[in-house]
Design a protein around this motif. Structure first.
Motif, PDB file in Angstrom:
ATOM      1  N   HIS A 128       4.374   2.947 -12.424  1.00  0.00           N
ATOM      2  CA  HIS A 128       4.577   3.131 -13.861  1.00  0.00           C
ATOM      3  C   HIS A 128       5.626   4.219 -13.924  1.00  0.00           C
ATOM      4  O   HIS A 128       6.248   4.580 -14.924  1.00  0.00           O
ATOM      5  CB  HIS A 128       3.370   4.136 -14.297  1.00  0.00           C
ATOM      6  N   ASP A 129       6.134   4.908 -12.812  1.00  0.00           N
ATOM      7  CA  ASP A 129       7.433   5.786 -12.863  1.00  0.00           C
ATOM      8  C   ASP A 129       8.688   5.246 -12.728  1.00  0.00           C
ATOM      9  O   ASP A 129       9.788   5.931 -12.643  1.00  0.00           O
ATOM     10  CB  ASP A 129       7.300   7.085 -11.832  1.00  0.00           C
ATOM     11  N   GLY A 130       8.879   3.826 -12.593  1.00  0.00           N
ATOM     12  CA  GLY A 130      10.215   3.435 -12.549  1.00  0.00           C
ATOM     13  C   GLY A 130      10.518   2.843 -11.337  1.00  0.00           C
ATOM     14  O   GLY A 130      11.667   2.379 -10.985  1.00  0.00           O
ATOM     15  N   SER A 131       9.658   3.303 -10.082  1.00  0.00           N
ATOM     16  CA  SER A 131      10.132   3.092  -8.845  1.00  0.00           C
ATOM     17  C   SER A 131       9.760   1.692  -8.356  1.00  0.00           C
ATOM     18  O   SER A 131       8.897   0.802  -9.030  1.00  0.00           O
ATOM     19  CB  SER A 131       9.119   3.949  -8.025  1.00  0.00           C
ATOM     20  N   VAL A 132      10.500   0.884  -7.419  1.00  0.00           N
ATOM     21  CA  VAL A 132      10.277  -0.452  -7.059  1.00  0.00           C
ATOM     22  C   VAL A 132      10.009  -0.099  -5.204  1.00  0.00           C
ATOM     23  O   VAL A 132      11.014   0.437  -4.580  1.00  0.00           O
ATOM     24  CB  VAL A 132      11.137  -1.103  -7.320  1.00  0.00           C
ATOM     25  N   GLN A 133       8.799  -0.868  -4.852  1.00  0.00           N
ATOM     26  CA  GLN A 133       8.575  -0.878  -3.348  1.00  0.00           C
ATOM     27  C   GLN A 133       7.917  -2.213  -3.008  1.00  0.00           C
ATOM     28  O   GLN A 133       7.283  -2.913  -3.544  1.00  0.00           O
ATOM     29  CB  GLN A 133       7.275   0.360  -3.236  1.00  0.00           C
ATOM     30  N   LYS A 134       8.802  -2.474  -1.920  1.00  0.00           N
ATOM     31  CA  LYS A 134       8.106  -3.657  -1.233  1.00  0.00           C
ATOM     32  C   LYS A 134       7.169  -3.573  -0.294  1.00  0.00           C
ATOM     33  O   LYS A 134       6.842  -2.592   0.531  1.00  0.00           O
ATOM     34  CB  LYS A 134       9.321  -4.252  -0.406  1.00  0.00           C
ATOM     35  N   VAL A 135       5.832  -4.169  -0.611  1.00  0.00           N
ATOM     36  CA  VAL A 135       4.697  -4.025  -0.066  1.00  0.00           C
ATOM     37  C   VAL A 135       4.793  -4.792   1.370  1.00  0.00           C
ATOM     38  O   VAL A 135       4.143  -5.877   1.336  1.00  0.00           O
ATOM     39  CB  VAL A 135       3.312  -4.347  -0.993  1.00  0.00           C
ATOM     40  N   GLU A 136       5.119  -4.243   2.478  1.00  0.00           N
ATOM     41  CA  GLU A 136       5.301  -5.076   3.766  1.00  0.00           C
ATOM     42  C   GLU A 136       3.880  -4.765   4.021  1.00  0.00           C
ATOM     43  O   GLU A 136       3.288  -3.840   4.130  1.00  0.00           O
ATOM     44  CB  GLU A 136       6.339  -4.333   4.675  1.00  0.00           C
ATOM     45  N   PRO A 137       3.154  -5.679   4.872  1.00  0.00           N
ATOM     46  CA  PRO A 137       2.037  -5.892   5.418  1.00  0.00           C
ATOM     47  C   PRO A 137       2.111  -4.821   6.813  1.00  0.00           C
ATOM     48  O   PRO A 137       3.227  -4.706   7.416  1.00  0.00           O
ATOM     49  CB  PRO A 137       1.762  -7.375   5.895  1.00  0.00           C
ATOM     50  N   PRO A 138       0.966  -4.440   7.252  1.00  0.00           N
ATOM     51  CA  PRO A 138       0.943  -3.446   8.465  1.00  0.00           C
ATOM     52  C   PRO A 138       1.019  -4.211   9.611  1.00  0.00           C
ATOM     53  O   PRO A 138       1.925  -3.539  10.696  1.00  0.00           O
ATOM     54  CB  PRO A 138      -0.300  -2.939   8.427  1.00  0.00           C
ATOM     55  N   GLU A 139       0.827  -5.292   9.558  1.00  0.00           N
ATOM     56  CA  GLU A 139       1.051  -6.321  10.980  1.00  0.00           C
ATOM     57  C   GLU A 139       1.432  -7.959  10.178  1.00  0.00           C
ATOM     58  O   GLU A 139       0.968  -8.091   9.401  1.00  0.00           O
ATOM     59  CB  GLU A 139      -0.130  -6.320  11.872  1.00  0.00           C
ATOM     60  N   GLU A 140       2.258  -8.366  11.095  1.00  0.00           N
ATOM     61  CA  GLU A 140       2.603  -9.778  10.607  1.00  0.00           C
ATOM     62  C   GLU A 140       1.467 -10.425  11.143  1.00  0.00           C
ATOM     63  O   GLU A 140       0.901 -10.486  12.112  1.00  0.00           O
ATOM     64  CB  GLU A 140       3.816 -10.151  11.594  1.00  0.00           C
ATOM     65  N   GLY A 141       1.086 -11.490  10.036  1.00  0.00           N
ATOM     66  CA  GLY A 141      -0.032 -12.429  10.176  1.00  0.00           C
ATOM     67  C   GLY A 141       0.359 -13.846  10.310  1.00  0.00           C
ATOM     68  O   GLY A 141       1.404 -14.273   9.956  1.00  0.00           O
ATOM     69  N   LEU A 142      -0.274 -14.743  10.952  1.00  0.00           N
ATOM     70  CA  LEU A 142       0.122 -16.119  10.870  1.00  0.00           C
ATOM     71  C   LEU A 142      -0.250 -16.946   9.473  1.00  0.00           C
ATOM     72  O   LEU A 142      -0.926 -16.545   8.946  1.00  0.00           O
ATOM     73  CB  LEU A 142      -0.815 -16.862  12.200  1.00  0.00           C
ATOM     74  N   ALA A 143       0.416 -17.652   9.523  1.00  0.00           N
ATOM     75  CA  ALA A 143       0.289 -18.524   8.164  1.00  0.00           C
ATOM     76  C   ALA A 143      -0.957 -19.283   8.291  1.00  0.00           C
ATOM     77  O   ALA A 143      -1.380 -19.659   9.438  1.00  0.00           O
ATOM     78  CB  ALA A 143       1.342 -19.419   7.898  1.00  0.00           C
ATOM     79  N   LEU A 144      -1.680 -19.692   7.332  1.00  0.00           N
ATOM     80  CA  LEU A 144      -2.814 -20.540   7.274  1.00  0.00           C
ATOM     81  C   LEU A 144      -2.463 -21.848   7.790  1.00  0.00           C
ATOM     82  O   LEU A 144      -1.446 -22.737   7.419  1.00  0.00           O
ATOM     83  CB  LEU A 144      -3.532 -20.752   5.795  1.00  0.00           C
ATOM     84  N   GLY A 145      -3.404 -22.185   8.775  1.00  0.00           N
ATOM     85  CA  GLY A 145      -3.309 -23.511   9.378  1.00  0.00           C
ATOM     86  C   GLY A 145      -2.720 -23.324  10.894  1.00  0.00           C
ATOM     87  O   GLY A 145      -2.580 -24.339  11.656  1.00  0.00           O
ATOM     88  N   LEU A 146      -2.291 -22.152  11.045  1.00  0.00           N
ATOM     89  CA  LEU A 146      -1.752 -21.957  12.733  1.00  0.00           C
ATOM     90  C   LEU A 146      -2.647 -20.943  13.470  1.00  0.00           C
ATOM     91  O   LEU A 146      -2.252 -20.495  14.417  1.00  0.00           O
ATOM     92  CB  LEU A 146      -0.290 -21.218  12.491  1.00  0.00           C
ATOM     93  N   ALA A 147      -3.962 -20.995  13.115  1.00  0.00           N
ATOM     94  CA  ALA A 147      -4.944 -20.208  14.136  1.00  0.00           C
ATOM     95  C   ALA A 147      -4.885 -20.817  15.396  1.00  0.00           C
ATOM     96  O   ALA A 147      -5.286 -19.941  16.196  1.00  0.00           O
ATOM     97  CB  ALA A 147      -6.082 -20.181  13.220  1.00  0.00           C
ATOM     98  N   SER A 148      -4.687 -22.187  15.680  1.00  0.00           N
ATOM     99  CA  SER A 148      -4.844 -22.586  17.033  1.00  0.00           C
ATOM    100  C   SER A 148      -3.721 -22.143  17.893  1.00  0.00           C
ATOM    101  O   SER A 148      -3.760 -22.207  19.124  1.00  0.00           O
ATOM    102  CB  SER A 148      -4.704 -24.103  17.080  1.00  0.00           C
TER     103      SER A 148
END
Length: 355
Positions: A250-270
């Motif tokens: 709301h103050d005009g800032s822009v921030q990229k919300v990076e995940p704390p850890e890289e997660g696998l895409a859905l369908g790649l759990a194997s």
């Protein structure tokens, strides 16, 4: 809108008049050139142009006009009744017949494309239902552009639902294109719509999606996605290998919300452990959160430069969410300078006090 309709009307009139304008131009040129040069075969431009825009009957009429104009011009050029005159008349008649066939095939193709569009739009209404424009204290805006212009539907997916656990959303991108991608998107959306109401946590929702894809997909297929749940003063995110959203404060800032850890895409759990780590981001009154698919940030201009979303996202500040997102989409299309090469979806959440 009025200027667009005026432009369409002008284009329609121009295309309708083009065959007769071509015949008139050939007539004038032939009369000015005299009998030493013969331009009569160019009268075939009339039925040829007619077949591009008109129907079979119109093409036949234009061909008949070309033959009627050819007769006095043949007399003027002293070829009427000679073999040259017969060849010219036969040529116009043959080109008219071929143009009528081309017009018939074009009209059949246009009807088939219209049927495809109607079916695709019906499928899109079922698969990608309109998101609510308001959910609690959230104003929601959506933009979806398919790379398949004829079908108007692709492999990007999104959903926003209000559940007993709060407002939950999904945005994702299916690997690949075409009908297989649409089928996979249908499986993911169906599983999410059911699990979002049943499961108390995002990790459980994610597990349900993974189980569905494990049954339905082959080992090489996957879906990048973000699951989100809004609570008082914040938003929970679960990122499955998807481009990180942008938080516009709301103050005009822009921030990229990076995940704390890289997660696998859905369908790649194997492939092994790769469950994404949940994160909670402050999301208060006046803040906006933009979710998007890689078709947005990977869109290139004619020089090969990627679309600078981080820079252009400022257009979303202090505007009506849907109008601002429409402007951002228009800027994206202008950057590319033509059709997008990949589907592009954008989902904007604007937290504001309920009216």
């Amino acid at each position: 809108m009025r200027s667009r309709l005026s432009a369409r009307f002008t284009s329609h009139v121009t295309l309708q008049a083009l065959p007769f304008a071509a015949i008139a131009a050939v007539t004038v040129i032939d009369l000015m050139a005299g009998t030493t040069l013969g331009f009569l075969p160019l009268l075939t431009l009339g039925p040829t142009f007619a077949s591009v825009y008109g129907g079979v009957r119109r093409t036949f009429v234009v061909g008949g006009v070309a033959i009627l104009v050819c007769l006095p011009l043949s007399l003027y050029n002293d070829v009427l009744g000679r073999w040259q005159g017969y060849v010219i008349l036969a040529t116009i008649a043959a080109v008219t017949g071929a143009s009528m066939l081309a017009a018939r095939l074009r009209l059949r193709r246009e009807r088939e494309l219209a049927d495809v569009r109607r079916v695709a739009e019906a499928a899109q209404r079922v698969l990608l239902r309109p998101v609510p424009r308001r959910a609690g204290d959230l104003a929601i805006a959506l933009s979806y552009t398919s790379a398949v212009a004829e079908a108007r539907i692709g492999g990007d997916l999104y959903e926003v639902v209000t559940t007993p656990y709060g407002v939950r959303l999904l945005i994702g991108d299916v690997q690949g294109k075409g009908l297989e991608a649409v089928e996979t998107a249908a499986w993911v959306l169906g599983a999410f719509r059911e699990a979002a109401y049943d499961e108390p946590g995002l990790l459980a929702v994610s597990a349900r999606l993974e189980a569905t894809l494990e049954r339905q997909l082959d080992e090489e297929a996957f879906v990048t996605a973000i699951l989100a749940e809004v609570d008082d003063g914040g938003i929970h995110l679960l990122n499955h290998g998807h481009p990180p959203p942008l938080l516009l404060g709301h103050d005009g800032s822009v921030q990229k919300v990076e995940p704390p850890e890289e997660g696998l895409a859905l369908g790649l759990a194997s492939l092994g452990p790769g469950e994404p780590k949940p994160q909670r981001v402050p999301f208060v009154d006046g803040d906006q959160l933009l979710f998007y698919t890689d078709g947005v940030i990977e869109a290139r201009d004619p020089g090969g430069a990627f679309y600078p979303l981080d820079e252009r996202v400022q257009v979303l500040l202090s505007r009506d969410p849907q109008d601002a997102l429409d402007d951002l989409r228009a800027d994206l299309v202008e950057h590319v300078g033509g059709p997008l090469l990949d589907d592009a979806a954008m989902l904007l959440l604007h937290r504001q006090q309920a009216a």
